[in-house]
Design a protein around this motif. Structure first.
Motif, PDB file in Angstrom:
ATOM      1  N   CYS A  59      -4.763  10.350 -10.465  1.00 11.27           N
ATOM      2  CA  CYS A  59      -4.222  11.590 -11.044  1.00 11.27           C
ATOM      3  C   CYS A  59      -3.142  11.353 -12.087  1.00 11.27           C
ATOM      4  CB  CYS A  59      -3.674  12.489  -9.929  1.00 11.27           C
ATOM      5  SG  CYS A  59      -2.163  11.875  -9.132  1.00 11.27           S
ATOM      6  N   GLY A  60      -2.638  10.116 -12.185  1.00  9.79           N
ATOM      7  CA  GLY A  60      -1.632   9.797 -13.189  1.00  9.79           C
ATOM      8  C   GLY A  60      -0.209  10.150 -12.811  1.00  9.79           C
ATOM      9  N   GLN A  61      -0.018  10.819 -11.664  1.00  9.39           N
ATOM     10  CA  GLN A  61       1.329  11.199 -11.248  1.00  9.39           C
ATOM     11  C   GLN A  61       2.063   9.995 -10.650  1.00  9.39           C
ATOM     12  OE1 GLN A  61       2.788  14.315 -11.739  1.00  9.39           O
ATOM     13  NE2 GLN A  61       0.941  14.559 -12.996  1.00  9.39           N
ATOM     14  N   ALA A  62       3.375   9.980 -10.809  1.00  7.20           N
ATOM     15  CA  ALA A  62       4.186   8.874 -10.294  1.00  7.20           C
ATOM     16  C   ALA A  62       4.675   9.186  -8.884  1.00  7.20           C
ATOM     17  CB  ALA A  62       5.371   8.609 -11.207  1.00  7.20           C
ATOM     18  N   THR A  63       4.667   8.167  -8.042  1.00  5.36           N
ATOM     19  CA  THR A  63       5.186   8.274  -6.678  1.00  5.36           C
ATOM     20  C   THR A  63       6.342   7.311  -6.518  1.00  5.36           C
ATOM     21  OG1 THR A  63       3.051   8.926  -5.721  1.00  5.36           O
ATOM     22  CG2 THR A  63       4.661   7.928  -4.235  1.00  5.36           C
ATOM     23  N   ARG A  64       7.456   7.829  -6.011  1.00  6.82           N
ATOM     24  CA  ARG A  64       8.636   7.005  -5.770  1.00  6.82           C
ATOM     25  C   ARG A  64       8.732   6.676  -4.293  1.00  6.82           C
ATOM     26  NH1 ARG A  64      12.703   6.741  -9.433  1.00  6.82           N
ATOM     27  NH2 ARG A  64      14.292   6.730  -7.793  1.00  6.82           N
ATOM     28  N   ALA A  65       9.065   5.436  -3.992  1.00  8.72           N
ATOM     29  CA  ALA A  65       9.223   5.010  -2.602  1.00  8.72           C
ATOM     30  C   ALA A  65      10.191   3.845  -2.538  1.00  8.72           C
ATOM     31  CB  ALA A  65       7.875   4.612  -2.007  1.00  8.72           C
ATOM     32  N   GLU A  66      11.020   3.831  -1.506  1.00  3.94           N
ATOM     33  CA  GLU A  66      11.931   2.713  -1.303  1.00  3.94           C
ATOM     34  C   GLU A  66      11.175   1.512  -0.740  1.00  3.94           C
ATOM     35  OE1 GLU A  66      15.220   3.769   1.116  1.00  3.94           O
ATOM     36  OE2 GLU A  66      15.976   5.304  -0.272  1.00  3.94           O
ATOM     37  N   LEU A  67      11.548   0.333  -1.198  1.00  7.18           N
ATOM     38  CA  LEU A  67      10.954  -0.900  -0.691  1.00  7.18           C
ATOM     39  C   LEU A  67      11.901  -1.502   0.333  1.00  7.18           C
ATOM     40  CD1 LEU A  67       8.783  -3.064  -0.705  1.00  7.18           C
ATOM     41  CD2 LEU A  67       9.929  -4.127  -2.670  1.00  7.18           C
ATOM     42  N   ASP A  68      11.519  -1.423   1.591  1.00 12.06           N
ATOM     43  CA  ASP A  68      12.335  -1.943   2.693  1.00 12.06           C
ATOM     44  C   ASP A  68      11.853  -3.352   3.020  1.00 12.06           C
ATOM     45  OD1 ASP A  68      13.703  -2.499   4.990  1.00 12.06           O
ATOM     46  OD2 ASP A  68      13.153  -0.666   6.048  1.00 12.06           O
ATOM     47  N   ILE A  69      12.477  -4.352   2.414  1.00 12.65           N
ATOM     48  CA  ILE A  69      12.023  -5.728   2.579  1.00 12.65           C
ATOM     49  C   ILE A  69      12.218  -6.207   4.017  1.00 12.65           C
ATOM     50  CG2 ILE A  69      14.246  -6.558   1.689  1.00 12.65           C
ATOM     51  CD1 ILE A  69      10.799  -8.350   1.693  1.00 12.65           C
ATOM     52  N   PHE A  81      -1.281  -2.511  -4.613  1.00 12.83           N
ATOM     53  CA  PHE A  81      -0.813  -3.305  -5.743  1.00 12.83           C
ATOM     54  C   PHE A  81      -0.018  -4.486  -5.218  1.00 12.83           C
ATOM     55  CE2 PHE A  81       1.929   0.245  -4.837  1.00 12.83           C
ATOM     56  CZ  PHE A  81       3.200  -0.287  -4.807  1.00 12.83           C
ATOM     57  N   ASP A  82       0.239  -5.454  -6.095  1.00 15.20           N
ATOM     58  CA  ASP A  82       0.955  -6.669  -5.728  1.00 15.20           C
ATOM     59  C   ASP A  82       2.342  -6.678  -6.347  1.00 15.20           C
ATOM     60  OD1 ASP A  82      -1.271  -7.519  -4.369  1.00 15.20           O
ATOM     61  OD2 ASP A  82      -1.960  -8.895  -5.936  1.00 15.20           O
ATOM     62  N   LEU A  83       3.283  -7.258  -5.616  1.00  8.12           N
ATOM     63  CA  LEU A  83       4.627  -7.494  -6.116  1.00  8.12           C
ATOM     64  C   LEU A  83       4.930  -8.979  -6.021  1.00  8.12           C
ATOM     65  CD1 LEU A  83       6.520  -4.544  -4.371  1.00  8.12           C
ATOM     66  CD2 LEU A  83       5.729  -4.640  -6.738  1.00  8.12           C
ATOM     67  N   ASP A  84       5.894  -9.434  -6.806  1.00 12.08           N
ATOM     68  CA  ASP A  84       6.288 -10.831  -6.833  1.00 12.08           C
ATOM     69  C   ASP A  84       7.625 -10.988  -6.116  1.00 12.08           C
ATOM     70  OD1 ASP A  84       7.623 -13.297  -7.846  1.00 12.08           O
ATOM     71  OD2 ASP A  84       5.799 -13.486  -9.041  1.00 12.08           O
ATOM     72  N   ALA A  85       7.624 -11.705  -4.998  1.00  7.55           N
ATOM     73  CA  ALA A  85       8.839 -11.865  -4.195  1.00  7.55           C
ATOM     74  C   ALA A  85       9.943 -12.567  -4.976  1.00  7.55           C
ATOM     75  CB  ALA A  85       8.531 -12.637  -2.921  1.00  7.55           C
ATOM     76  N   LEU A 131      10.442   1.801  -5.791  1.00  2.00           N
ATOM     77  CA  LEU A 131       9.197   1.667  -6.540  1.00  2.00           C
ATOM     78  C   LEU A 131       8.862   2.992  -7.204  1.00  2.00           C
ATOM     79  CD1 LEU A 131       7.062  -0.215  -3.845  1.00  2.00           C
ATOM     80  CD2 LEU A 131       8.396  -1.220  -5.701  1.00  2.00           C
ATOM     81  N   ASN A 132       8.312   2.917  -8.395  1.00  2.00           N
ATOM     82  CA  ASN A 132       7.871   4.111  -9.115  1.00  2.00           C
ATOM     83  C   ASN A 132       6.478   3.799  -9.649  1.00  2.00           C
ATOM     84  OD1 ASN A 132       8.027   6.690 -10.139  1.00  2.00           O
ATOM     85  ND2 ASN A 132       9.050   6.062 -12.027  1.00  2.00           N
ATOM     86  N   ARG A 148       0.850  -1.185   0.000  1.00  2.00           N
ATOM     87  CA  ARG A 148       0.000   0.000   0.000  1.00  2.00           C
ATOM     88  C   ARG A 148       0.885   1.235   0.000  1.00  2.00           C
ATOM     89  NH1 ARG A 148      -4.836  -0.321   4.285  1.00  2.00           N
ATOM     90  NH2 ARG A 148      -5.462   1.456   2.995  1.00  2.00           N
ATOM     91  N   LEU A 149       0.500   2.210  -0.811  1.00  2.00           N
ATOM     92  CA  LEU A 149       1.312   3.407  -0.972  1.00  2.00           C
ATOM     93  C   LEU A 149       0.392   4.592  -1.201  1.00  2.00           C
ATOM     94  CD1 LEU A 149       4.270   4.415  -1.260  1.00  2.00           C
ATOM     95  CD2 LEU A 149       4.048   4.016  -3.716  1.00  2.00           C
ATOM     96  N   GLU A 150       0.685   5.695  -0.547  1.00  2.00           N
ATOM     97  CA  GLU A 150      -0.115   6.909  -0.728  1.00  2.00           C
ATOM     98  C   GLU A 150       0.481   7.757  -1.834  1.00  2.00           C
ATOM     99  OE1 GLU A 150      -0.441  10.778   1.882  1.00  2.00           O
ATOM    100  OE2 GLU A 150      -1.735   9.223   2.749  1.00  2.00           O
ATOM    101  N   CYS A 151      -0.362   8.191  -2.764  1.00  2.00           N
ATOM    102  CA  CYS A 151       0.100   9.037  -3.864  1.00  2.00           C
ATOM    103  C   CYS A 151       0.635  10.350  -3.301  1.00  2.00           C
ATOM    104  CB  CYS A 151      -1.037   9.308  -4.849  1.00  2.00           C
ATOM    105  SG  CYS A 151      -0.590  10.452  -6.180  1.00  2.00           S
ATOM    106  N   ALA A 152       1.845  10.712  -3.697  1.00  2.00           N
ATOM    107  CA  ALA A 152       2.462  11.937  -3.196  1.00  2.00           C
ATOM    108  C   ALA A 152       1.781  13.185  -3.735  1.00  2.00           C
ATOM    109  CB  ALA A 152       3.945  11.946  -3.572  1.00  2.00           C
ATOM    110  N   ALA A 153       1.076  13.043  -4.864  1.00  2.00           N
ATOM    111  CA  ALA A 153       0.455  14.211  -5.482  1.00  2.00           C
ATOM    112  C   ALA A 153      -0.956  14.480  -4.969  1.00  2.00           C
ATOM    113  CB  ALA A 153       0.435  14.042  -7.003  1.00  2.00           C
TER     114      ALA A 153
END
Length: 242
Positions: A181-191, A80-84, A174-175, A68-73
Protein backbone atom coordinates in the motif's frame (compact mmCIF):
# COMPACT_ATOMS: atom_id res chain seq x y z
CA UNK A 1 34.37 -7.83 23.31
CA UNK A 2 35.39 -11.38 24.16
CA UNK A 3 33.31 -14.07 22.50
CA UNK A 4 31.34 -15.78 25.25
CA UNK A 5 31.54 -19.57 25.39
CA UNK A 6 28.58 -21.94 25.16
CA UNK A 7 28.61 -22.75 28.88
CA UNK A 8 28.51 -19.06 29.86
CA UNK A 9 25.70 -18.35 27.39
CA UNK A 10 23.67 -21.25 28.73
CA UNK A 11 24.19 -19.97 32.27
CA UNK A 12 22.94 -16.51 31.26
CA UNK A 13 19.94 -18.06 29.51
CA UNK A 14 19.10 -20.23 32.52
CA UNK A 15 19.36 -17.26 34.88
CA UNK A 16 16.98 -15.22 32.73
CA UNK A 17 14.26 -17.80 32.18
CA UNK A 18 12.15 -16.72 35.15
CA UNK A 19 13.06 -13.03 34.96
CA UNK A 20 11.16 -10.02 33.64
CA UNK A 21 12.32 -8.40 30.37
CA UNK A 22 14.25 -5.64 32.16
CA UNK A 23 16.24 -8.19 34.14
CA UNK A 24 16.89 -10.26 31.02
CA UNK A 25 18.22 -7.16 29.27
CA UNK A 26 20.64 -6.62 32.17
CA UNK A 27 21.82 -10.24 31.97
CA UNK A 28 22.48 -9.83 28.26
CA UNK A 29 24.34 -6.59 28.92
CA UNK A 30 26.54 -8.33 31.49
CA UNK A 31 27.31 -10.96 28.88
CA UNK A 32 28.19 -8.25 26.36
CA UNK A 33 30.33 -6.21 28.76
CA UNK A 34 32.20 -8.47 31.20
CA UNK A 35 34.81 -5.70 31.44
CA UNK A 36 32.40 -3.37 33.25
CA UNK A 37 31.50 -3.71 36.94
CA UNK A 38 27.98 -5.14 37.29
CA UNK A 39 26.68 -2.23 39.37
CA UNK A 40 27.70 0.28 36.70
CA UNK A 41 25.78 -1.34 33.84
CA UNK A 42 22.27 -0.16 34.83
CA UNK A 43 23.35 3.48 34.85
CA UNK A 44 25.21 3.51 31.54
CA UNK A 45 23.40 5.57 28.87
CA UNK A 46 20.65 3.52 27.23
CA UNK A 47 22.13 4.02 23.77
CA UNK A 48 25.45 2.59 24.95
CA UNK A 49 23.65 -0.50 26.20
CA UNK A 50 21.82 -0.88 22.89
CA UNK A 51 25.10 -0.60 20.96
CA UNK A 52 26.63 -3.25 23.23
CA UNK A 53 23.70 -5.61 22.62
CA UNK A 54 23.87 -5.16 18.84
CA UNK A 55 27.60 -5.91 19.02
CA UNK A 56 26.90 -9.03 21.08
CA UNK A 57 24.26 -10.13 18.61
CA UNK A 58 26.70 -9.68 15.74
CA UNK A 59 29.35 -11.74 17.56
CA UNK A 60 26.96 -14.58 18.41
CA UNK A 61 24.64 -14.82 15.43
CA UNK A 62 26.13 -12.72 12.63
CA UNK A 63 25.38 -9.46 10.87
CA UNK A 64 22.03 -10.26 9.30
CA UNK A 65 18.92 -9.70 11.40
CA UNK A 66 15.58 -10.78 9.96
CA UNK A 67 12.64 -8.65 11.07
CA UNK A 68 8.93 -9.16 10.51
CA UNK A 69 6.49 -6.29 10.83
CA UNK A 70 2.79 -5.93 10.11
CA UNK A 71 1.76 -2.89 8.08
CA UNK A 72 -0.33 -0.61 10.29
CA UNK A 73 -2.42 0.50 7.32
CA UNK A 74 -3.31 -2.68 5.39
CA UNK A 75 -2.12 -5.51 7.66
CA UNK A 76 0.39 -6.87 5.13
CA UNK A 77 3.15 -8.99 6.68
CA UNK A 78 6.50 -7.38 5.81
CA UNK A 79 9.89 -9.10 6.05
CA UNK A 80 13.22 -7.33 5.74
CA UNK A 81 16.84 -7.58 6.88
CA UNK A 82 18.84 -5.30 9.15
CA UNK A 83 22.59 -5.14 9.69
CA UNK A 84 23.63 -5.62 13.33
CA UNK A 85 26.98 -3.94 12.75
CA UNK A 86 25.41 -0.83 11.24
CA UNK A 87 22.86 -0.66 14.04
CA UNK A 88 25.61 -0.92 16.66
CA UNK A 89 27.31 2.06 15.05
CA UNK A 90 24.13 4.12 14.80
CA UNK A 91 23.21 3.39 18.44
CA UNK A 92 26.55 4.64 19.76
CA UNK A 93 26.34 8.19 21.05
CA UNK A 94 28.90 10.96 21.37
CA UNK A 95 30.56 9.36 24.38
CA UNK A 96 29.11 11.91 26.80
CA UNK A 97 27.50 11.04 30.11
CA UNK A 98 26.25 14.53 30.96
CA UNK A 99 24.69 17.21 28.73
CA UNK A 100 24.55 20.91 29.50
CA UNK A 101 21.82 23.41 28.67
CA UNK A 102 22.30 27.16 28.79
CA UNK A 103 19.18 29.17 27.96
CA UNK A 104 17.75 32.52 29.12
CA UNK A 105 19.78 32.61 32.30
CA UNK A 106 19.44 28.89 32.95
CA UNK A 107 22.49 26.67 33.45
CA UNK A 108 21.51 23.00 33.66
CA UNK A 109 23.54 19.78 33.73
CA UNK A 110 21.68 16.54 33.09
CA UNK A 111 22.98 12.97 33.21
CA UNK A 112 22.03 10.74 30.29
CA UNK A 113 19.45 8.23 31.62
CA UNK A 114 20.33 4.58 32.06
CA UNK A 115 18.07 1.55 32.11
CA UNK A 116 17.70 1.74 35.90
CA UNK A 117 16.52 5.36 35.63
CA UNK A 118 13.86 4.50 33.05
CA UNK A 119 12.62 1.54 35.10
CA UNK A 120 12.35 3.58 38.30
CA UNK A 121 10.71 6.56 36.59
CA UNK A 122 8.12 4.33 34.94
CA UNK A 123 6.77 3.40 38.39
CA UNK A 124 6.10 7.04 39.33
CA UNK A 125 2.80 8.89 38.90
CA UNK A 126 4.58 11.38 36.65
CA UNK A 127 7.39 9.43 34.89
CA UNK A 128 8.71 12.46 33.00
CA UNK A 129 9.24 14.54 36.15
CA UNK A 130 10.58 11.53 38.04
CA UNK A 131 13.18 10.91 35.34
CA UNK A 132 14.11 14.59 35.37
CA UNK A 133 14.61 14.50 39.14
CA UNK A 134 16.72 11.30 39.00
CA UNK A 135 19.10 12.50 36.30
CA UNK A 136 19.33 16.22 37.05
CA UNK A 137 22.87 17.03 38.19
CA UNK A 138 22.52 20.78 38.74
CA UNK A 139 20.05 23.47 37.70
CA UNK A 140 20.55 27.20 38.27
CA UNK A 141 18.67 30.30 37.18
CA UNK A 142 20.86 33.42 37.33
CA UNK A 143 23.08 31.65 39.86
CA UNK A 144 20.25 30.39 42.09
CA UNK A 145 19.70 26.65 42.45
CA UNK A 146 16.30 25.41 41.23
CA UNK A 147 14.77 21.93 41.92
CA UNK A 148 13.76 19.67 39.05
CA UNK A 149 10.02 20.14 39.52
CA UNK A 150 10.34 23.89 39.01
CA UNK A 151 12.08 23.74 35.64
CA UNK A 152 9.87 25.42 33.01
CA UNK A 153 8.65 23.54 29.95
CA UNK A 154 11.00 25.29 27.45
CA UNK A 155 14.02 24.18 29.53
CA UNK A 156 12.65 20.64 29.81
CA UNK A 157 12.19 20.47 26.05
CA UNK A 158 15.73 21.71 25.51
CA UNK A 159 17.08 19.05 27.88
CA UNK A 160 15.16 16.37 25.95
CA UNK A 161 16.60 17.65 22.66
CA UNK A 162 20.16 17.57 24.00
CA UNK A 163 19.70 14.06 25.40
CA UNK A 164 18.33 12.80 22.08
CA UNK A 165 21.28 14.30 20.21
CA UNK A 166 23.84 12.89 22.65
CA UNK A 167 22.26 9.42 22.93
CA UNK A 168 20.42 8.67 19.66
CA UNK A 169 20.49 4.92 20.23
CA UNK A 170 18.21 5.21 23.25
CA UNK A 171 15.20 5.20 20.92
CA UNK A 172 15.84 3.24 17.71
CA UNK A 173 12.69 3.43 15.60
CA UNK A 174 12.03 1.67 12.30
CA UNK A 175 10.08 3.48 9.60
CA UNK A 176 9.21 0.93 6.92
CA UNK A 177 7.24 1.57 3.72
CA UNK A 178 4.77 -1.18 2.87
CA UNK A 179 5.39 -2.71 -0.59
CA UNK A 180 1.65 -3.27 -1.02
CA UNK A 181 0.00 0.00 0.00
CA UNK A 182 3.02 2.32 0.22
CA UNK A 183 2.14 3.55 3.72
CA UNK A 184 4.90 3.82 6.32
CA UNK A 185 4.79 1.89 9.59
CA UNK A 186 6.79 3.00 12.61
CA UNK A 187 7.94 0.52 15.23
CA UNK A 188 10.53 0.49 17.98
CA UNK A 189 13.36 -2.02 17.63
CA UNK A 190 13.83 -3.74 20.99
CA UNK A 191 17.22 -5.42 20.58
CA UNK A 192 17.12 -6.94 24.09
CA UNK A 193 13.88 -8.78 23.33
CA UNK A 194 15.06 -9.76 19.85
CA UNK A 195 18.37 -11.12 21.14
CA UNK A 196 16.73 -12.97 24.02
CA UNK A 197 14.38 -14.75 21.57
CA UNK A 198 17.39 -15.86 19.53
CA UNK A 199 19.32 -16.94 22.62
CA UNK A 200 16.35 -18.94 23.87
CA UNK A 201 16.04 -20.84 20.57
CA UNK A 202 19.82 -21.42 20.46
CA UNK A 203 19.93 -22.70 24.06
CA UNK A 204 17.14 -25.21 23.51
CA UNK A 205 18.85 -26.50 20.37
CA UNK A 206 22.16 -26.88 22.21
CA UNK A 207 20.55 -28.73 25.09
CA UNK A 208 18.97 -31.14 22.63
CA UNK A 209 22.42 -31.67 21.08
CA UNK A 210 23.84 -32.38 24.54
CA UNK A 211 21.09 -34.90 25.23
CA UNK A 212 21.64 -36.74 21.96
CA UNK A 213 25.42 -36.85 22.24
CA UNK A 214 25.38 -37.78 25.92
CA UNK A 215 23.00 -40.62 25.11
CA UNK A 216 25.09 -41.83 22.17
CA UNK A 217 28.61 -41.44 23.60
CA UNK A 218 28.20 -41.07 27.37
CA UNK A 219 29.96 -37.70 27.35
CA UNK A 220 29.26 -35.07 30.02
CA UNK A 221 27.71 -31.69 29.28
CA UNK A 222 31.02 -29.80 29.77
CA UNK A 223 32.77 -32.20 27.38
CA UNK A 224 30.10 -31.71 24.72
CA UNK A 225 30.00 -27.92 25.11
CA UNK A 226 33.80 -27.85 24.76
CA UNK A 227 33.42 -29.15 21.21
CA UNK A 228 33.26 -26.59 18.42
CA UNK A 229 29.80 -26.22 16.80
CA UNK A 230 31.19 -27.83 13.63
CA UNK A 231 32.54 -30.93 15.42
CA UNK A 232 29.37 -31.20 17.48
CA UNK A 233 27.28 -31.17 14.31
CA UNK A 234 29.51 -33.79 12.71
CA UNK A 235 29.07 -36.16 15.66
CA UNK A 236 25.32 -35.63 15.50
CA UNK A 237 25.33 -36.59 11.83
CA UNK A 238 27.26 -39.74 12.70
CA UNK A 239 24.65 -40.59 15.34
CA UNK A 240 21.88 -40.17 12.79
CA UNK A 241 23.63 -42.55 10.35
CA UNK A 242 23.88 -45.36 12.90
Amino acid sequence: MAITGAAELLAAWEAGLAEAPARRALLLHRTARPDVEAERLPVLPVGEREADLFTLRRALFGERMQVRLECAACGEDMEFDLDAGELAGSAAGRGESVVRVRRDGWDVEFRLPGAADLTAAARAADPRTALLARCLVTAERDGTAVPAQELPEPVRRRIAEEVEAADPGADLTLNVACPECGQATRAELDIASYLWTELDAWARDVLLDVHLLATAYGWSEPEILALSPLRRRYYLELCADV
